[in-house]
Scaffold this motif. Sequence first.
Motif, PDB file in Angstrom:
ATOM      1  N   UNK A  24       0.812  -1.088  -0.162  1.00  0.00           N
ATOM      2  CA  UNK A  24       0.026  -0.158   0.008  1.00  0.00           C
ATOM      3  C   UNK A  24       0.903   1.229  -0.094  1.00  0.00           C
ATOM      4  N   UNK A  25       0.838   2.155  -0.947  1.00  0.00           N
ATOM      5  CA  UNK A  25       1.551   3.368  -1.155  1.00  0.00           C
ATOM      6  C   UNK A  25       0.511   4.564  -0.985  1.00  0.00           C
ATOM      7  N   UNK A  26       1.111   5.529  -0.275  1.00  0.00           N
ATOM      8  CA  UNK A  26       0.241   6.680  -0.213  1.00  0.00           C
ATOM      9  C   UNK A  26       1.307   7.907  -0.428  1.00  0.00           C
ATOM     10  N   UNK A  27       0.724   9.045  -0.590  1.00  0.00           N
ATOM     11  CA  UNK A  27       1.640  10.368  -0.645  1.00  0.00           C
ATOM     12  C   UNK A  27       1.458  10.827  -2.351  1.00  0.00           C
ATOM     13  N   UNK A  28       2.275  11.624  -2.440  1.00  0.00           N
ATOM     14  CA  UNK A  28       2.447  12.231  -3.971  1.00  0.00           C
ATOM     15  C   UNK A  28       2.988  11.070  -4.744  1.00  0.00           C
ATOM     16  N   UNK A  29       2.877  11.331  -6.089  1.00  0.00           N
ATOM     17  CA  UNK A  29       3.340  10.361  -7.104  1.00  0.00           C
ATOM     18  C   UNK A  29       5.136  10.245  -7.058  1.00  0.00           C
ATOM     19  N   UNK A  30       5.752  11.068  -6.681  1.00  0.00           N
ATOM     20  CA  UNK A  30       7.157  11.409  -6.500  1.00  0.00           C
ATOM     21  C   UNK A  30       7.387  10.432  -5.349  1.00  0.00           C
ATOM     22  N   UNK A  31       6.712  10.315  -4.226  1.00  0.00           N
ATOM     23  CA  UNK A  31       6.968   9.623  -3.096  1.00  0.00           C
ATOM     24  C   UNK A  31       6.636   8.364  -3.291  1.00  0.00           C
ATOM     25  N   UNK A  32       5.547   8.095  -4.069  1.00  0.00           N
ATOM     26  CA  UNK A  32       5.206   6.447  -4.525  1.00  0.00           C
ATOM     27  C   UNK A  32       6.074   6.009  -5.247  1.00  0.00           C
ATOM     28  N   UNK A  33       6.842   6.754  -6.484  1.00  0.00           N
ATOM     29  CA  UNK A  33       7.999   6.311  -7.363  1.00  0.00           C
ATOM     30  C   UNK A  33       8.958   5.920  -6.428  1.00  0.00           C
ATOM     31  N   UNK A  34       9.391   6.718  -5.335  1.00  0.00           N
ATOM     32  CA  UNK A  34      10.475   6.400  -4.428  1.00  0.00           C
ATOM     33  C   UNK A  34      10.260   4.918  -3.917  1.00  0.00           C
ATOM     34  N   UNK A  35       9.104   4.582  -3.471  1.00  0.00           N
ATOM     35  CA  UNK A  35       8.844   3.406  -2.586  1.00  0.00           C
ATOM     36  C   UNK A  35       8.683   2.325  -3.614  1.00  0.00           C
ATOM     37  N   UNK A  36       8.367   2.412  -4.551  1.00  0.00           N
ATOM     38  CA  UNK A  36       8.027   1.476  -5.834  1.00  0.00           C
ATOM     39  C   UNK A  36       9.690   1.083  -6.034  1.00  0.00           C
ATOM     40  N   UNK A  37      10.399   2.132  -6.323  1.00  0.00           N
ATOM     41  CA  UNK A  37      11.926   1.778  -6.778  1.00  0.00           C
ATOM     42  C   UNK A  37      12.481   1.084  -5.553  1.00  0.00           C
ATOM     43  N   UNK A  38      12.429   1.487  -4.495  1.00  0.00           N
ATOM     44  CA  UNK A  38      13.049   0.839  -3.338  1.00  0.00           C
ATOM     45  C   UNK A  38      12.747  -0.769  -3.228  1.00  0.00           C
ATOM     46  N   UNK A  39      11.397  -1.069  -3.582  1.00  0.00           N
ATOM     47  CA  UNK A  39      10.900  -2.302  -3.499  1.00  0.00           C
ATOM     48  C   UNK A  39      11.532  -3.047  -4.771  1.00  0.00           C
ATOM     49  N   UNK A  40      11.680  -2.310  -5.900  1.00  0.00           N
ATOM     50  CA  UNK A  40      12.232  -3.113  -7.129  1.00  0.00           C
ATOM     51  C   UNK A  40      13.526  -3.336  -6.712  1.00  0.00           C
ATOM     52  N   UNK A  41      14.414  -2.410  -6.199  1.00  0.00           N
ATOM     53  CA  UNK A  41      15.980  -2.819  -5.852  1.00  0.00           C
ATOM     54  C   UNK A  41      16.145  -4.037  -5.001  1.00  0.00           C
ATOM     55  N   UNK A  42      15.234  -3.915  -4.316  1.00  0.00           N
ATOM     56  CA  UNK A  42      15.264  -5.491  -3.171  1.00  0.00           C
ATOM     57  C   UNK A  42      15.118  -6.428  -3.842  1.00  0.00           C
ATOM     58  N   UNK A  43      14.296  -6.404  -4.970  1.00  0.00           N
ATOM     59  CA  UNK A  43      13.930  -7.582  -5.597  1.00  0.00           C
ATOM     60  C   UNK A  43      15.026  -7.934  -6.688  1.00  0.00           C
ATOM     61  N   UNK A  44      15.834  -7.306  -6.839  1.00  0.00           N
ATOM     62  CA  UNK A  44      17.177  -7.294  -7.825  1.00  0.00           C
ATOM     63  C   UNK A  44      17.128  -6.587  -9.135  1.00  0.00           C
ATOM     64  N   UNK A  45      16.318  -5.633  -9.230  1.00  0.00           N
ATOM     65  CA  UNK A  45      16.082  -4.666 -10.212  1.00  0.00           C
ATOM     66  C   UNK A  45      17.162  -3.532 -10.212  1.00  0.00           C
ATOM     67  N   UNK A  46      17.623  -3.284 -11.523  1.00  0.00           N
ATOM     68  CA  UNK A  46      18.592  -1.992 -11.881  1.00  0.00           C
ATOM     69  C   UNK A  46      18.401  -1.476 -13.168  1.00  0.00           C
ATOM     70  N   UNK A  47      18.609  -0.064 -13.113  1.00  0.00           N
ATOM     71  CA  UNK A  47      18.283   0.646 -14.474  1.00  0.00           C
ATOM     72  C   UNK A  47      19.168  -0.015 -15.750  1.00  0.00           C
ATOM     73  N   UNK A  48      18.635   0.052 -16.548  1.00  0.00           N
ATOM     74  CA  UNK A  48      19.227  -0.388 -17.795  1.00  0.00           C
ATOM     75  C   UNK A  48      19.766   0.603 -18.672  1.00  0.00           C
ATOM     76  N   UNK A  49      20.999   0.498 -19.524  1.00  0.00           N
ATOM     77  CA  UNK A  49      21.177   1.625 -20.307  1.00  0.00           C
ATOM     78  C   UNK A  49      20.409   1.635 -21.496  1.00  0.00           C
ATOM     79  N   UNK A  50      20.214   2.793 -22.326  1.00  0.00           N
ATOM     80  CA  UNK A  50      19.390   2.965 -23.414  1.00  0.00           C
ATOM     81  C   UNK A  50      20.192   4.078 -24.167  1.00  0.00           C
ATOM     82  N   UNK A  51      19.681   3.934 -25.389  1.00  0.00           N
ATOM     83  CA  UNK A  51      20.239   4.922 -26.461  1.00  0.00           C
ATOM     84  C   UNK A  51      19.692   6.352 -26.045  1.00  0.00           C
TER      85      UNK A  51
END
Length: 371
Positions: A21-48
């Motif tokens: 469950x995520x509450x707050x502004x979209x910026x804060x929601x994005x931070x929380x989602x990314x923290x969970x994604x990193x915990x699961x092993x996600x990392x940003x990929x390179x792009x053109x």
Amino acid sequence: MKNMTRVAGGKDDFQLVTHLTLTGGQYEIGKALTQEARRLGWSPAPIDPVVGRARRAWFERHWPQHHARMDGAAAVLGLDPDQDELVLDDQGYVPEGYGCSALWIPPSAAADGHGRAGRNYDFFPGTTSEIMGGEPRPGELPMASRPYVITTLPDEGLSSVVLTMSALDGCMDGINSAGLAVMLLIADIENAEPPRSFAPQVGVNSVQLPRFLIDTCENADQAKQALLGAKQYDHGMPLHYLVADAHGQAFVWERGRDGVEHIVEFGDGPLCVTNHLLHRHPDPMNLPEDTGSSFASYGRLRTLYERSKGATMSAGDLRASMRAVAQPEDAAVPFRTLWSSVFDTADRTLSTRFYLGEGGRYSEELVFPAR
């Protein structure tokens, strides 16, 4: 603010389901989602960088909620949100092929006047390595064994509840506080091929598309306009989408083999969808016979149509219809029905049961409100 709880299954079950469950502004929601994604092993990929810049500009114009969440991701990663060389979203991917069935019952055909959509999410019970044609790695879990229910309650805009298998910034299905429900299904299972690439492109990918509609649209008419105006890409694995709203409107959006977009509607009546292109086979009473590569798509649709045509259906009737087309526990069948859900567009709720293991073991029915 982030709150995370286990709601179904355990370490000895096929699925262990997390409710985030995520509450707050979209910026804060994005931070929380990314923290969970990193915990699961996600990392940003390179792009053109040219593509990266165009992607951010498209999100800013057409999906500002997602753009703000990307800024939150950048903060977690310690990156400049305006950089062009790394992908700050795309926190997951769609693997090769799967089934699914769905049935929309409009308010006029419902015993209590509530429009409802039922859906079975059918997927491989194997690991990612096996799905991609290899051998499982030591200790590798089945790909669909750790789904998330994500409730998003932003300070501004539509709240929602979504269900996702492997993409925290997308979903397989969901419903928002306006009563708009969206669910994805493979569109042309007989001609499905392995994805050509998972490289992000400009626009929304297959599993971001339902989240895009749930964030930005309140009804079916708005969803049609959003779909026709959006850039979309599917990594070579075409999907179609059942969209229904609280006013009793519903349609299936799909892209033909020639690239033409189709909106399929059945008026004020039940709408059935499985895993073949509806615009090529619009008459549910005149469908081809199933083949070894169609995975009973035509038979499942016939069953749903015959159970719903001319009927007044309760919520229990809808659930029984979805059980009638659930995937059998058969070694010759590569799928299992990993969750079975009902979306009540009047109550704005998602009710679902999760697959826990062989022997037809499912969780109790769990109800998640979208507001």
